[in-house]
Design a protein around this motif. Structure first.
Motif, PDB file in Angstrom:
ATOM      1  N   PHE A  92       3.584  12.727  -9.743  1.00 53.83           N
ATOM      2  CA  PHE A  92       4.233  13.741 -10.571  1.00 53.83           C
ATOM      3  C   PHE A  92       4.666  13.131 -11.909  1.00 53.83           C
ATOM      4  CE2 PHE A  92       8.196  15.779 -11.944  1.00 53.83           C
ATOM      5  CZ  PHE A  92       7.727  17.059 -12.182  1.00 53.83           C
ATOM      6  N   LEU A  93       5.276  11.946 -11.861  1.00 52.68           N
ATOM      7  CA  LEU A  93       5.752  11.318 -13.093  1.00 52.68           C
ATOM      8  C   LEU A  93       4.595  10.896 -13.997  1.00 52.68           C
ATOM      9  CD1 LEU A  93       8.696   9.225 -11.644  1.00 52.68           C
ATOM     10  CD2 LEU A  93       8.860  11.280 -13.081  1.00 52.68           C
ATOM     11  N   LEU A  94       3.482  10.492 -13.424  1.00 53.80           N
ATOM     12  CA  LEU A  94       2.314  10.157 -14.232  1.00 53.80           C
ATOM     13  C   LEU A  94       1.741  11.389 -14.912  1.00 53.80           C
ATOM     14  CD1 LEU A  94       0.406   7.569 -12.033  1.00 53.80           C
ATOM     15  CD2 LEU A  94       1.385   7.182 -14.288  1.00 53.80           C
ATOM     16  N   ASP A  95       1.792  12.510 -14.224  1.00 53.91           N
ATOM     17  CA  ASP A  95       1.250  13.755 -14.767  1.00 53.91           C
ATOM     18  C   ASP A  95       2.118  14.298 -15.898  1.00 53.91           C
ATOM     19  OD1 ASP A  95      -0.640  15.847 -14.822  1.00 53.91           O
ATOM     20  OD2 ASP A  95       0.766  17.131 -13.715  1.00 53.91           O
ATOM     21  N   ARG A  96       3.416  14.066 -15.812  1.00 56.14           N
ATOM     22  CA  ARG A  96       4.337  14.602 -16.818  1.00 56.14           C
ATOM     23  C   ARG A  96       4.150  13.930 -18.173  1.00 56.14           C
ATOM     24  NH1 ARG A  96       7.578  18.851 -16.307  1.00 56.14           N
ATOM     25  NH2 ARG A  96       9.232  17.748 -17.347  1.00 56.14           N
ATOM     26  N   GLY A  97       4.027  12.628 -18.197  1.00 55.98           N
ATOM     27  CA  GLY A  97       3.821  11.895 -19.439  1.00 55.98           C
ATOM     28  C   GLY A  97       5.016  11.899 -20.371  1.00 55.98           C
ATOM     29  N   SER A  98       6.193  12.264 -19.893  1.00 54.90           N
ATOM     30  CA  SER A  98       7.378  12.291 -20.743  1.00 54.90           C
ATOM     31  C   SER A  98       8.049  10.916 -20.768  1.00 54.90           C
ATOM     32  CB  SER A  98       8.368  13.343 -20.237  1.00 54.90           C
ATOM     33  OG  SER A  98       8.876  12.955 -18.984  1.00 54.90           O
ATOM     34  N   ALA A  99       8.998  10.760 -21.675  1.00 53.83           N
ATOM     35  CA  ALA A  99       9.724   9.490 -21.778  1.00 53.83           C
ATOM     36  C   ALA A  99      10.561   9.252 -20.525  1.00 53.83           C
ATOM     37  CB  ALA A  99      10.613   9.502 -23.019  1.00 53.83           C
ATOM     38  N   THR A 100      11.151  10.310 -19.993  1.00 57.58           N
ATOM     39  CA  THR A 100      11.934  10.173 -18.760  1.00 57.58           C
ATOM     40  C   THR A 100      11.041   9.756 -17.602  1.00 57.58           C
ATOM     41  OG1 THR A 100      13.379  11.935 -19.566  1.00 57.58           O
ATOM     42  CG2 THR A 100      13.541  11.369 -17.246  1.00 57.58           C
ATOM     43  N   GLY A 101       9.854  10.336 -17.547  1.00 59.88           N
ATOM     44  CA  GLY A 101       8.911   9.971 -16.497  1.00 59.88           C
ATOM     45  C   GLY A 101       8.495   8.517 -16.570  1.00 59.88           C
ATOM     46  N   LEU A 102       8.301   8.015 -17.788  1.00 58.27           N
ATOM     47  CA  LEU A 102       7.918   6.617 -17.946  1.00 58.27           C
ATOM     48  C   LEU A 102       9.047   5.670 -17.575  1.00 58.27           C
ATOM     49  CD1 LEU A 102       5.835   6.805 -21.239  1.00 58.27           C
ATOM     50  CD2 LEU A 102       5.012   6.581 -18.891  1.00 58.27           C
ATOM     51  N   VAL A 103      10.287   6.127 -17.699  1.00 54.24           N
ATOM     52  CA  VAL A 103      11.428   5.305 -17.290  1.00 54.24           C
ATOM     53  C   VAL A 103      11.586   5.322 -15.776  1.00 54.24           C
ATOM     54  CG1 VAL A 103      13.947   5.120 -17.405  1.00 54.24           C
ATOM     55  CG2 VAL A 103      12.639   5.556 -19.475  1.00 54.24           C
ATOM     56  N   LEU A 104      11.379   6.481 -15.167  1.00 54.45           N
ATOM     57  CA  LEU A 104      11.574   6.616 -13.717  1.00 54.45           C
ATOM     58  C   LEU A 104      10.400   6.089 -12.895  1.00 54.45           C
ATOM     59  CD1 LEU A 104      13.213  10.141 -13.511  1.00 54.45           C
ATOM     60  CD2 LEU A 104      14.314   7.922 -13.260  1.00 54.45           C
ATOM     61  N   LEU A 105       9.208   6.017 -13.489  1.00 54.55           N
ATOM     62  CA  LEU A 105       8.028   5.561 -12.748  1.00 54.55           C
ATOM     63  C   LEU A 105       8.177   4.138 -12.204  1.00 54.55           C
ATOM     64  CD1 LEU A 105       5.185   6.269 -11.785  1.00 54.55           C
ATOM     65  CD2 LEU A 105       4.328   5.362 -13.951  1.00 54.55           C
ATOM     66  N   PRO A 106       8.648   3.156 -13.005  1.00 47.20           N
ATOM     67  CA  PRO A 106       8.811   1.806 -12.426  1.00 47.20           C
ATOM     68  C   PRO A 106       9.823   1.755 -11.284  1.00 47.20           C
ATOM     69  CG  PRO A 106       8.864   1.708 -14.816  1.00 47.20           C
ATOM     70  CD  PRO A 106       8.873   3.147 -14.442  1.00 47.20           C
ATOM     71  N   VAL A 107      10.824   2.621 -11.337  1.00 46.43           N
ATOM     72  CA  VAL A 107      11.806   2.664 -10.248  1.00 46.43           C
ATOM     73  C   VAL A 107      11.128   3.133  -8.964  1.00 46.43           C
ATOM     74  CG1 VAL A 107      13.924   3.777  -9.439  1.00 46.43           C
ATOM     75  CG2 VAL A 107      13.734   3.043 -11.818  1.00 46.43           C
ATOM     76  N   GLN A 108      10.305   4.165  -9.064  1.00 48.16           N
ATOM     77  CA  GLN A 108       9.600   4.683  -7.899  1.00 48.16           C
ATOM     78  C   GLN A 108       8.616   3.649  -7.340  1.00 48.16           C
ATOM     79  OE1 GLN A 108      10.355   7.823  -6.582  1.00 48.16           O
ATOM     80  NE2 GLN A 108      11.967   7.647  -8.103  1.00 48.16           N
ATOM     81  N   VAL A 109       7.903   2.976  -8.239  1.00 50.22           N
ATOM     82  CA  VAL A 109       6.953   1.941  -7.802  1.00 50.22           C
ATOM     83  C   VAL A 109       7.703   0.788  -7.141  1.00 50.22           C
ATOM     84  CG1 VAL A 109       5.264   0.252  -8.606  1.00 50.22           C
ATOM     85  CG2 VAL A 109       5.200   2.594  -9.476  1.00 50.22           C
ATOM     86  N   GLY A 110       8.832   0.405  -7.703  1.00 50.86           N
ATOM     87  CA  GLY A 110       9.637  -0.662  -7.111  1.00 50.86           C
ATOM     88  C   GLY A 110      10.139  -0.311  -5.724  1.00 50.86           C
ATOM     89  N   LEU A 111      10.580   0.929  -5.550  1.00 51.29           N
ATOM     90  CA  LEU A 111      11.022   1.374  -4.221  1.00 51.29           C
ATOM     91  C   LEU A 111       9.865   1.393  -3.229  1.00 51.29           C
ATOM     92  CD1 LEU A 111      13.429   4.285  -5.214  1.00 51.29           C
ATOM     93  CD2 LEU A 111      14.061   2.065  -4.245  1.00 51.29           C
ATOM     94  N   MET A 112       8.679   1.786  -3.699  1.00 53.53           N
ATOM     95  CA  MET A 112       7.501   1.807  -2.831  1.00 53.53           C
ATOM     96  C   MET A 112       7.125   0.385  -2.403  1.00 53.53           C
ATOM     97  SD  MET A 112       3.740   3.487  -3.503  1.00 53.53           S
ATOM     98  CE  MET A 112       4.481   4.770  -4.453  1.00 53.53           C
ATOM     99  N   VAL A 113       7.185  -0.531  -3.331  1.00 61.09           N
ATOM    100  CA  VAL A 113       6.870  -1.931  -3.025  1.00 61.09           C
ATOM    101  C   VAL A 113       7.874  -2.497  -2.026  1.00 61.09           C
ATOM    102  CG1 VAL A 113       6.914  -4.239  -4.073  1.00 61.09           C
ATOM    103  CG2 VAL A 113       5.611  -2.404  -5.150  1.00 61.09           C
ATOM    104  N   ALA A 114       9.161  -2.225  -2.259  1.00 60.00           N
ATOM    105  CA  ALA A 114      10.191  -2.719  -1.339  1.00 60.00           C
ATOM    106  C   ALA A 114      10.005  -2.146   0.058  1.00 60.00           C
ATOM    107  CB  ALA A 114      11.578  -2.381  -1.880  1.00 60.00           C
ATOM    108  N   ALA A 115       9.671  -0.857   0.145  1.00 56.81           N
ATOM    109  CA  ALA A 115       9.448  -0.241   1.455  1.00 56.81           C
ATOM    110  C   ALA A 115       8.236  -0.842   2.156  1.00 56.81           C
ATOM    111  CB  ALA A 115       9.272   1.273   1.299  1.00 56.81           C
ATOM    112  N   ALA A 116       7.173  -1.120   1.414  1.00 55.43           N
ATOM    113  CA  ALA A 116       5.972  -1.702   2.019  1.00 55.43           C
ATOM    114  C   ALA A 116       6.228  -3.125   2.504  1.00 55.43           C
ATOM    115  CB  ALA A 116       4.824  -1.688   1.011  1.00 55.43           C
TER     116      ALA A 116
END
Length: 195
Positions: A92-116
């Protein structure tokens, strides 16, 4: 048998045994939420192979699965839901392409990595079966040392890519190579203690 033949057979065993455990994992993980107990069962079979030289990781994984299903079905359900939500958030954040999405995307990826990394560590700790509190031990294995965390993360990402030339390599060896690293970090000696 000559020395080079014995060495060649031993080298092939280091590919065949994880691949057989990976095949059983893929079969058991078809239930979607069963992937975490299946990974722990594959870890138990690989730990038996590492410690005792038991050469039946496919059937060992299948035999160990009911025990790990009873112990980890809740964690498997939660981990599947968390990873699905985080993946959808990233898309969803990649599709939005907004500045907020670009800030929140690394947080989501980091949480995914930590969970894995945590899920891999939990599967390894449960596979060894020596701790009364496997969740705390999994947190220590996953995040107790920055070098261990980076090593587990790198093998999670790079193992499927490294085995791309092997037919079905990412499916068969992608989950078991990171699991072997986690098991070797958890129990560096070849000793296996019963569950």
């Amino acid at each position: 048998m000559k020395g080079w033949e014995r060495g060649a057979l031993r080298a092939m065993e280091f590919v065949a045994q994880p691949a057989l455990a990976g095949a059983a994992f893929c079969l058991l993980a078809l239930g979607v939420v069963t992937w975490l107990p299946a990974l722990a069962a594959a870890g138990s079979a690989l730990q038996d192979w590492r410690g005792e030289g038991a050469g039946r990781p496919f059937t060992g994984t299948l035999r160990a699965f009911p025990r790990f299903w009873r112990a980890l079905w809740r964690e498997g359900l939660v981990a599947t839901a968390v990873l699905a939500v985080l993946t959808l958030n990233c898309l969803f954040l990649l599709d939005r392409g907004s500045a907020t999405g670009l800030v929140l995307l690394p947080v989501q990826v980091g949480l995914m990595v930590a969970a894995a990394v945590y899920a891999l560590s939990l599967a390894a700790v449960c596979a060894v079966g020596t701790d009364a509190n496997p969740r705390r031990r999994a947190v220590v294995l996953a995040f107790g040392s920055p070098r261990r965390t980076v090593a587990l993360l790198l093998v999670l990402v790079l193992a499927p890519l490294a085995v791309l030339p092997i037919p079905l390599g990412p499916l068969l060896l992608g989950p078991t190579l990171p699991l072997l690293l986690a098991l070797s970090l958890l129990t560096p000696t070849d000793s296996r203690r019963p569950v």
